[in-house]
Design an enzyme around this catalytic site. Structure first.
Site, PDB file in Angstrom:
ATOM      1  N   TYR A 303       0.782  -1.230   0.000  1.00  0.00           N
ATOM      2  CA  TYR A 303       0.000   0.000   0.000  1.00  0.00           C
ATOM      3  C   TYR A 303       0.815   1.282   0.000  1.00  0.00           C
ATOM      4  CZ  TYR A 303       0.406   1.663   4.835  1.00  0.00           C
ATOM      5  OH  TYR A 303       0.855   2.201   6.007  1.00  0.00           O
ATOM      6  N   LYS A 304       2.101   1.175   0.336  1.00  0.00           N
ATOM      7  CA  LYS A 304       2.905   2.382   0.163  1.00  0.00           C
ATOM      8  C   LYS A 304       4.272   1.975  -0.360  1.00  0.00           C
ATOM      9  CE  LYS A 304       4.496   3.251   4.859  1.00  0.00           C
ATOM     10  NZ  LYS A 304       4.443   4.211   5.946  1.00  0.00           N
ATOM     11  N   HIS A 349      -5.021   4.644  16.675  1.00  0.00           N
ATOM     12  CA  HIS A 349      -4.568   4.998  15.320  1.00  0.00           C
ATOM     13  C   HIS A 349      -4.600   6.506  15.162  1.00  0.00           C
ATOM     14  CE1 HIS A 349      -4.084   4.921  10.959  1.00  0.00           C
ATOM     15  NE2 HIS A 349      -3.813   3.635  11.061  1.00  0.00           N
ATOM     16  N   ASP A 464       7.844  -0.487 -34.103  1.00  0.00           N
ATOM     17  CA  ASP A 464       8.518  -1.309 -33.076  1.00  0.00           C
ATOM     18  C   ASP A 464       9.412  -2.351 -33.761  1.00  0.00           C
ATOM     19  OD1 ASP A 464       9.156  -2.652 -30.739  1.00  0.00           O
ATOM     20  OD2 ASP A 464       7.223  -3.673 -30.583  1.00  0.00           O
TER      21      ASP A 464
HETATM   22  C1  SPV Z   1       6.277  -4.670 -25.850  1.00  0.00           C
HETATM   23  O1  SPV Z   1       5.497  -4.174 -25.038  1.00  0.00           O
HETATM   24  O2  SPV Z   1       7.007  -4.005 -26.542  1.00  0.00           O
HETATM   25  C2  SPV Z   1       6.380  -6.119 -25.950  1.00  0.00           C
HETATM   26  C3  SPV Z   1       5.233  -6.949 -25.555  1.00  0.00           C
HETATM   27  O3  SPV Z   1       7.365  -6.586 -26.398  1.00  0.00           O
HETATM   28  S1  SPV Z   1       4.309  -7.241 -26.955  1.00  0.00           S
HETATM   29  O4  SPV Z   1       3.966  -5.972 -27.546  1.00  0.00           O
HETATM   30  O5  SPV Z   1       3.140  -7.998 -26.563  1.00  0.00           O
HETATM   31  O6  SPV Z   1       5.129  -8.011 -27.860  1.00  0.00           O
HETATM   32 MG    MG Z   2       8.660  -5.227 -27.277  1.00  0.00          MG
END
Ligand code: SPV
Ligand code: MG
Length: 692
Positions: A303-304, A349, A464
């Site tokens: 919780y913290k 408390h 990506d």
């Molecule tokens: C990312 O978040 O870049 C990953 C996970 O590698 S996935 O997109 O599911 O491949």
């Molecule tokens: Mg990735």
């Protein structure tokens, strides 16, 4: 539930009380005859009546006043005045006395005794009747009050003959023995600030000069109550009672005996002891025998922030505090288990938990207490700037690379199951760091941050495909780390060449990253969620194992983890292939295995998890439930998964929100329509406070 002086909740400074007490006098009224005590007051004044073999009403009062820091006592006397003076001196307490004898004690009331003593009464005052028997906590609470107050009890039945008080707008409006409507039980124990006492005293003076000397001094107060700001100090069931008869004496003595066995419980999660903690521990000790429940590291981190000082040391720290009877483990934020085990009479408390994330814990504690007749006593929470500064420093320390890096492994060992959320900037890092959700089931927050290649690339408007270079990726990590403390898990894509991966490992380790996850693919990597829609080549077991081994050799600390991500299910090569790879990668030195899938049904993931766990019960398992998002964390935990990564949800939710704002402005040729779904300006400019 006792609420002690609610107005003091803001920025209570513990030193303040000390300062007041040195200039404060106690006025004890002992000029009465005590005739209702029968034989007990034939040879001595009522206040010298014994409560136990070694304590009288008066010796108890004087000890308490002295312990509460009072140094000067003014005492009005009547019968047995000399005996009383000698008795006080013989007690040899560090108190200075001024005795004021009221020779007309038989024909006057204590209003006249106060009148006679008034030249000694120009300071802040604790005014009490000489026949009051109180428990220590009551005396301290009255003395420590920052405003003028009178002791009342909202739980005691209205007495027939004794004092009652009528309240109006939170203040004492009238005190008397004949007030029955809308009144509460009251006791003649007052803390009076000089400005309030001055007004009351002037009215007492006027009464006595006019010959009105046989009434209660409270009648003078009642005429001035709109100008005297006297507040009720509600002691609920704590002991504060006048002794008027042998029956009263018997009842009070029995209550004193029971009081010796009263037990108190408080829970403690802090790893840094400050004066505010000591103050509340002292207050708890005054209520009874104190047991402190120390929250385990797991409970604290749920919780913290993660505790800087581990459980065993926190426990030792509290055990060394004088007067703490017992220190026990509290395994969850919930008090239920320990309350049912120890059944304390009182739980203490700070009053800070009535709202916010702990309110459910409070409600549950109240209901358990109610089930067996226990009580909750809340004291104002001290949170001055000094405490905030201590907390700031603790957080700064948690962000240091060595401490941060080690924390993921610790959390995995401690909790067995942790969650991570995607972050791709300082701002998203802050969301992962600070978002806490509370419900009846408990308090939840993310344990760690995932620096996703997909989201990091997307934030930069790039695909990506390992296009965003390592320098830029490290910059993102740095932005996040600068404003957060939680452990960071880095998406290392394929890890690149083994020769390059060694350098990456060292750099990440130096920065304080806890884990790098690399996937067993080779060539131009594309995001796994494309599956077989794009051509992707899986690395050979031998080649990828060599990369893992190179990373492990490069590693300098034991905290850092390299996780091998298996793409067999993404590339539709089956669970068997994935299991074979998992076993080989663990042998090559992988600290954890991530299994990925883009199926919406979790069947193949579960199949892998179940079979992997059968062959390897210890290596941590990681999943990224983007496609199979319907599975709850509890199910993963039950099957033996150790880390769940929510890999892209902040990016995916942020993008449509931003695009909607752009569309709205273009559509309406103004910004006003999108204000409805924008954060207010005041909020955005103060979202990130400046550090001082
Ligand atoms: C990312 O978040 O870049 C990953 C996970 O590698 S996935 O997109 O599911 O491949
Ligand atoms: Mg990735």
């Amino acid at each position: 539930m006792a609420q002690v002086e609610p107005d003091r909740a803001t920025k209570a400074q513990p030193e303040e009380g000390e300062r007041t007490r040195q200039t404060m006098k106690a006025l004890i009224l002992n000029s009465g005859c005590g005739t209702r005590m029968g034989q007990l007051t034939v040879q001595q004044p009522k206040c010298m009546t014994k409560l136990s073999p070694c304590e009288t009403i008066l010796s108890r009062q004087l000890r308490q006043l002295s312990q509460a820091g009072i140094q000067e006592v003014v005492m009005t006397t009547g019968p047995f005045a000399e005996m009383l003076e000698e008795y006080c001196q013989a007690l040899a307490l560090p108190l200075r006395y001024t005795f004021v004898y009221n020779k007309d004690y038989q024909s006057t009331n204590y209003i006249y005794s106060i009148f006679l003593a008034q030249e000694h009464l120009n300071e802040e005052l604790l005014l009490l009747h000489g026949d009051l028997v109180m428990e220590d906590a009551v005396v301290f609470q009255a003395v420590e009050s920052r405003r003028s107050c009178m002791v009342i009890s909202s739980t005691a039945p209205l007495p027939d003959k004794d004092f009652k008080a009528r309240l109006c707008e939170g203040r004492i409006a009238a005190v008397g023995i004949d007030l029955f409507d809308s009144a509460v039980a009251a006791q003649p124990l007052y803390h009076l600030l000089p400005e309030d006492w001055k007004i009351w005293k002037a009215r007492i003076d006027a009464f006595c000069k006019a010959g009105t000397v046989s009434c209660y001094a409270e009648e003078a107060f009642n005429q001035e109550s709109d100008r005297c700001a006297v507040y009720p100090l509600d002691i609920r069931n704590l002991l504060c009672a006048e002794i008027d008869s042998p029956d009263d004496l018997a009842v009070v003595c029995a209550r004193l005996t029971a009081l010796a066995d009263r037990t108190v419980y408080m829970s403690f999660s802090s790893d840094l002891l400050h004066s505010g903690h000591i103050a509340i521990i002292r207050k708890a000790q005054r209520l009874g025998k104190l047991t402190i429940g120390v929250l385990t590291d797991e409970a604290v981190s749920s919780y913290k922030r993660f505790p800087l000082v581990p459980f065993t040391e926190r426990r030792a720290m509290l055990e060394s505090i004088a007067g703490v009877e017992r220190v026990v483990e509290q395994r969850t934020l919930s008090y239920r288990e320990n309350l049912q085990t120890y059944r304390p009479d009182i739980v203490v408390h700070g009053d800070d938990w009535a709202t916010g994330s702990l309110r459910f814990i409070r409600e549950e504690a109240l209901s358990v207490l109610k089930s067996y007749g226990g009580e909750l006593v809340e004291f104002p929470y001290a949170m001055g700037e000094i405490y905030e500064e201590i907390e700031r420093r603790a957080r700064a320390e948690l962000a240091l690379p060595d401490l941060r890096r080690a924390r993921l492994k610790k959390l995995l060992q401690l909790k067995g199951f942790v969650t991570a959320m995607e972050a791709h900037s300082g701002l998203t890092g802050l969301i992962v760091e600070n978002t806490v959700v509370s419900s009846e089931e408990g308090t939840h927050q993310f344990d760690a941050m995932w620096v996703s290649s997909l989201c990091d690339s997307t934030a930069k408007g790039k695909p990506d495909i390992e296009l965003v270079d390592m320098t830029s990726r490290l910059r993102t990590i740095d932005d996040i780390m600068e404003v957060t403390t939680k452990p960071v898990i880095f998406d290392g894509d394929t890890g690149g060449l083994a020769e390059h991966f060694s350098y990456t490992v060292r750099t990440l380790e130096r920065m304080g990253v806890s884990m790098v996850i690399i996937e067993d693919k080779i060539g131009l990597k594309k995001n796994s969620l494309f599956g077989t829609e794009v051509a992707q080549t899986q690395d050979s077991i031998e080649h990828f194992s060599a990369k893992i081994a190179a990373g492990k050799r490069a590693q300098k600390t034991t905290d850092f983890m390299i996780c091998a991500r298996i793409e067999s299910l993404i590339l539709e090569k089956g669970v068997e292939d994935a299991l074979q790879r998992a076993s080989a990668f663990v042998t090559a030195g992988a600290d954890a295995i991530m299994i990925h899938s883009r199926k919406t049904q979790p069947d193949e993931i579960f199949q892998f998890v179940d079979r992997f766990r059968a062959q390897d019960p210890v290596t941590p398992l990681v999943v990224v439930p983007t496609s199979f998002a319907s599975v709850r964390e509890e199910e993963f935990r039950r099957r033996g998964v150790n880390l769940v990564i929510y890999a892209n949800q902040l990016t995916r939710s942020g993008f449509p929100a931003m695009r909607n704002a752009a569309v709205s402005i273009l559509t309406h040729r103004r910004a006003s329509e999108c204000d409805a779904f924008c954060m207010p300006i005041q909020e955005i400019i103060s979202l990130i406070p400046e550090e001082h």
